[in-house]
Design a protein around this motif. Structure first.
Motif, PDB file in Angstrom:
ATOM      1  N   ARG A  89       0.835  -1.212   0.000  1.00  0.00           N
ATOM      2  CA  ARG A  89       0.000   0.000   0.000  1.00  0.00           C
ATOM      3  C   ARG A  89       0.867   1.259   0.000  1.00  0.00           C
ATOM      4  NH1 ARG A  89      -5.169   1.707   1.018  1.00  0.00           N
ATOM      5  NH2 ARG A  89      -5.387   3.674   2.132  1.00  0.00           N
ATOM      6  N   LEU A  90       1.876   1.285   0.855  1.00  0.00           N
ATOM      7  CA  LEU A  90       2.764   2.443   0.923  1.00  0.00           C
ATOM      8  C   LEU A  90       3.563   2.600  -0.370  1.00  0.00           C
ATOM      9  CD1 LEU A  90       4.080   2.082   4.592  1.00  0.00           C
ATOM     10  CD2 LEU A  90       2.326   3.655   3.754  1.00  0.00           C
ATOM     11  N   GLU A  91       3.955   1.486  -0.954  1.00  0.00           N
ATOM     12  CA  GLU A  91       4.714   1.528  -2.212  1.00  0.00           C
ATOM     13  C   GLU A  91       3.881   2.177  -3.327  1.00  0.00           C
ATOM     14  OE1 GLU A  91       6.165  -1.655  -5.575  1.00  0.00           O
ATOM     15  OE2 GLU A  91       6.262  -2.298  -3.476  1.00  0.00           O
ATOM     16  N   GLU A 161       8.134  10.822   5.825  1.00  0.00           N
ATOM     17  CA  GLU A 161       9.437  11.495   5.920  1.00  0.00           C
ATOM     18  C   GLU A 161      10.613  10.549   5.646  1.00  0.00           C
ATOM     19  OE1 GLU A 161       9.297  14.661   6.265  1.00  0.00           O
ATOM     20  OE2 GLU A 161       7.156  14.733   6.758  1.00  0.00           O
ATOM     21  N   ASP A 162      10.321   9.336   5.203  1.00  0.00           N
ATOM     22  CA  ASP A 162      11.375   8.323   5.048  1.00  0.00           C
ATOM     23  C   ASP A 162      12.064   8.451   3.692  1.00  0.00           C
ATOM     24  OD1 ASP A 162      13.020   6.154   5.116  1.00  0.00           O
ATOM     25  OD2 ASP A 162      11.437   4.646   5.321  1.00  0.00           O
ATOM     26  N   ASP A 163      13.317   8.898   3.723  1.00  0.00           N
ATOM     27  CA  ASP A 163      14.102   9.013   2.495  1.00  0.00           C
ATOM     28  C   ASP A 163      15.198   7.945   2.427  1.00  0.00           C
ATOM     29  OD1 ASP A 163      12.721  11.272   1.502  1.00  0.00           O
ATOM     30  OD2 ASP A 163      13.835  12.559   2.884  1.00  0.00           O
ATOM     31  N   SER A 164      15.077   6.933   3.290  1.00  0.00           N
ATOM     32  CA  SER A 164      16.085   5.863   3.300  1.00  0.00           C
ATOM     33  C   SER A 164      15.925   4.984   2.059  1.00  0.00           C
ATOM     34  CB  SER A 164      15.934   5.005   4.562  1.00  0.00           C
ATOM     35  OG  SER A 164      14.647   4.404   4.611  1.00  0.00           O
ATOM     36  N   ASP A 165      16.994   4.245   1.749  1.00  0.00           N
ATOM     37  CA  ASP A 165      16.961   3.349   0.585  1.00  0.00           C
ATOM     38  C   ASP A 165      15.884   2.293   0.774  1.00  0.00           C
ATOM     39  OD1 ASP A 165      19.043   4.725  -0.506  1.00  0.00           O
ATOM     40  OD2 ASP A 165      20.581   3.300   0.142  1.00  0.00           O
ATOM     41  N   GLU A 166      15.020   2.157  -0.243  1.00  0.00           N
ATOM     42  CA  GLU A 166      13.955   1.144  -0.251  1.00  0.00           C
ATOM     43  C   GLU A 166      13.083   1.195   1.000  1.00  0.00           C
ATOM     44  OE1 GLU A 166      15.974  -2.554  -0.929  1.00  0.00           O
ATOM     45  OE2 GLU A 166      16.328  -2.094  -3.036  1.00  0.00           O
ATOM     46  N   LEU A 167      12.925   2.386   1.553  1.00  0.00           N
ATOM     47  CA  LEU A 167      12.066   2.600   2.739  1.00  0.00           C
ATOM     48  C   LEU A 167      12.465   1.679   3.892  1.00  0.00           C
ATOM     49  CD1 LEU A 167       8.574   2.898   0.969  1.00  0.00           C
ATOM     50  CD2 LEU A 167      10.022   4.762   1.773  1.00  0.00           C
ATOM     51  N   SER A 168      13.755   1.497   4.091  1.00  0.00           N
ATOM     52  CA  SER A 168      14.237   0.564   5.117  1.00  0.00           C
ATOM     53  C   SER A 168      13.804   0.985   6.522  1.00  0.00           C
ATOM     54  CB  SER A 168      15.753   0.424   5.055  1.00  0.00           C
ATOM     55  OG  SER A 168      16.385   1.685   5.199  1.00  0.00           O
ATOM     56  N   LYS A 169      13.760   2.275   6.781  1.00  0.00           N
ATOM     57  CA  LYS A 169      13.335   2.751   8.104  1.00  0.00           C
ATOM     58  C   LYS A 169      11.876   2.393   8.366  1.00  0.00           C
ATOM     59  CE  LYS A 169      13.130   6.875  11.021  1.00  0.00           C
ATOM     60  NZ  LYS A 169      13.316   8.335  11.080  1.00  0.00           N
ATOM     61  N   THR A 170      11.030   2.626   7.374  1.00  0.00           N
ATOM     62  CA  THR A 170       9.611   2.292   7.499  1.00  0.00           C
ATOM     63  C   THR A 170       9.432   0.794   7.707  1.00  0.00           C
ATOM     64  OG1 THR A 170       8.989   4.141   6.057  1.00  0.00           O
ATOM     65  CG2 THR A 170       7.368   2.398   6.338  1.00  0.00           C
ATOM     66  N   MET A 171      10.141  -0.008   6.907  1.00  0.00           N
ATOM     67  CA  MET A 171      10.017  -1.463   7.009  1.00  0.00           C
ATOM     68  C   MET A 171      10.458  -1.967   8.377  1.00  0.00           C
ATOM     69  SD  MET A 171      10.911  -3.153   3.323  1.00  0.00           S
ATOM     70  CE  MET A 171      12.519  -2.419   3.083  1.00  0.00           C
ATOM     71  N   GLU A 173      10.509  -0.328  11.289  1.00  0.00           N
ATOM     72  CA  GLU A 173       9.547   0.055  12.328  1.00  0.00           C
ATOM     73  C   GLU A 173       8.268  -0.774  12.225  1.00  0.00           C
ATOM     74  OE1 GLU A 173       9.789   2.221  14.962  1.00  0.00           O
ATOM     75  OE2 GLU A 173      11.899   2.233  14.409  1.00  0.00           O
ATOM     76  N   LEU A 174       7.812  -1.008  11.016  1.00  0.00           N
ATOM     77  CA  LEU A 174       6.598  -1.809  10.826  1.00  0.00           C
ATOM     78  C   LEU A 174       6.810  -3.229  11.329  1.00  0.00           C
ATOM     79  CD1 LEU A 174       3.741  -2.193   9.738  1.00  0.00           C
ATOM     80  CD2 LEU A 174       4.728  -2.593   7.466  1.00  0.00           C
ATOM     81  N   ASP A 175       7.953  -3.804  11.020  1.00  0.00           N
ATOM     82  CA  ASP A 175       8.253  -5.166  11.476  1.00  0.00           C
ATOM     83  C   ASP A 175       8.272  -5.238  13.001  1.00  0.00           C
ATOM     84  OD1 ASP A 175       9.176  -7.943  10.793  1.00  0.00           O
ATOM     85  OD2 ASP A 175      10.885  -7.296  11.995  1.00  0.00           O
ATOM     86  N   LYS A 176       8.894  -4.258  13.638  1.00  0.00           N
ATOM     87  CA  LYS A 176       8.953  -4.228  15.111  1.00  0.00           C
ATOM     88  C   LYS A 176       7.554  -4.169  15.723  1.00  0.00           C
ATOM     89  CE  LYS A 176      13.305  -1.696  15.496  1.00  0.00           C
ATOM     90  NZ  LYS A 176      13.850  -0.358  15.800  1.00  0.00           N
ATOM     91  N   LEU A 177       6.729  -3.271  15.186  1.00  0.00           N
ATOM     92  CA  LEU A 177       5.396  -3.073  15.755  1.00  0.00           C
ATOM     93  C   LEU A 177       4.487  -4.277  15.517  1.00  0.00           C
ATOM     94  CD1 LEU A 177       4.841   0.675  14.820  1.00  0.00           C
ATOM     95  CD2 LEU A 177       5.107  -0.270  17.121  1.00  0.00           C
ATOM     96  N   LEU A 178       4.568  -4.877  14.354  1.00  0.00           N
ATOM     97  CA  LEU A 178       3.751  -6.067  14.083  1.00  0.00           C
ATOM     98  C   LEU A 178       4.202  -7.245  14.940  1.00  0.00           C
ATOM     99  CD1 LEU A 178       3.346  -5.925  10.197  1.00  0.00           C
ATOM    100  CD2 LEU A 178       1.563  -5.549  11.910  1.00  0.00           C
ATOM    101  N   THR A 179       5.505  -7.371  15.146  1.00  0.00           N
ATOM    102  CA  THR A 179       6.032  -8.437  16.015  1.00  0.00           C
ATOM    103  C   THR A 179       5.551  -8.245  17.443  1.00  0.00           C
ATOM    104  OG1 THR A 179       8.015  -8.672  14.634  1.00  0.00           O
ATOM    105  CG2 THR A 179       8.145  -9.520  16.884  1.00  0.00           C
TER     106      THR A 179
END
Length: 194
Positions: A89-91, A161-171, A173-179
């Motif tokens: 969805r974000l992509e 605000e995520d300008d990291s490569d391949e949205l690594s920061k977003t990914m 944080e999402l993984d942490k929260l879902l876990t």
């Protein structure tokens, strides 16, 4: 051109206008002028500016639905499937990120916009939970709905605000929260007698 294609093309044009001039100054009249289409034809597709937000969400969900790997559903955990759906969805929203920033900035001054966006997000996330078989007809279903909405809302703000490569920061944080959410749900299931 199919009616739905024309509608979604108008949604894309709307978001281009919003990116350039901001949500607050956007109007159906501006869309009509930009596309050289009479306003009465525009209103066949959109009753108001807010309707465009509803149709944008539908457009993104259609893309997610078409491109999600359904064969992996049974071989992958609920958490991993939700991760995949939210990142998809974000992509697909990535080309519209600047316009979405402008829309988000109007939430405080225009509660109707915030309400519309929240409703659309809830509908999408509810579909994702159904799709991944996250629901099991227990009291935890309400917890799942509320927690996934909170997770998405937080991740959305990071993604903006995520300008990291391949949205690594977003990914990350999402993984942490879902876990974390998955762990809480399992703990509830383990320690409650119903």
């Amino acid at each position: 051109m199919k009616s739905s294609d024309k509608k979604f093309n108008l949604v894309k044009s709307s978001f281009n206008i919003i990116e350039k001039s901001g949500w607050k100054s956007f109007s159906l009249q501006k869309l009509s002028y930009a596309e050289k289409i009479p306003i009465n034809e525009i209103k066949i597709f959109f009753k108001s500016e807010i309707t465009i937000l509803d149709e944008f969400s539908k457009m993104i969900d259609i893309k997610v639905e078409k491109n999600f790997d359904y064969e992996e559903l049974t071989n992958t955990s609920v958490k991993d499937n939700l991760f995949e759906l939210i990142m998809l969805r974000l992509e697909y929203m990535q080309p519209y990120r600047n316009a979405l920033k402008s829309i988000k900035s109007s939430f405080k001054s225009d509660p109707l916009v915030a309400k519309s966006v929240a409703k659309n997000v809830m509908n999408s996330l509810d579909f994702y939970l159904e799709l991944t078989n996250a629901f099991n007809d227990s009291f935890l279903d309400i917890f799942k709905k509320k927690s996934i909405f909170l997770i998405y809302s937080y991740i959305f703000m990071i993604w903006l605000e995520d300008d990291s490569d391949e949205l690594s920061k977003t990914m990350s944080e999402l993984d942490k929260l879902l876990t974390f959410s998955e762990k809480i749900a399992l703990d509830f299931k383990t320690y409650t007698p119903f």
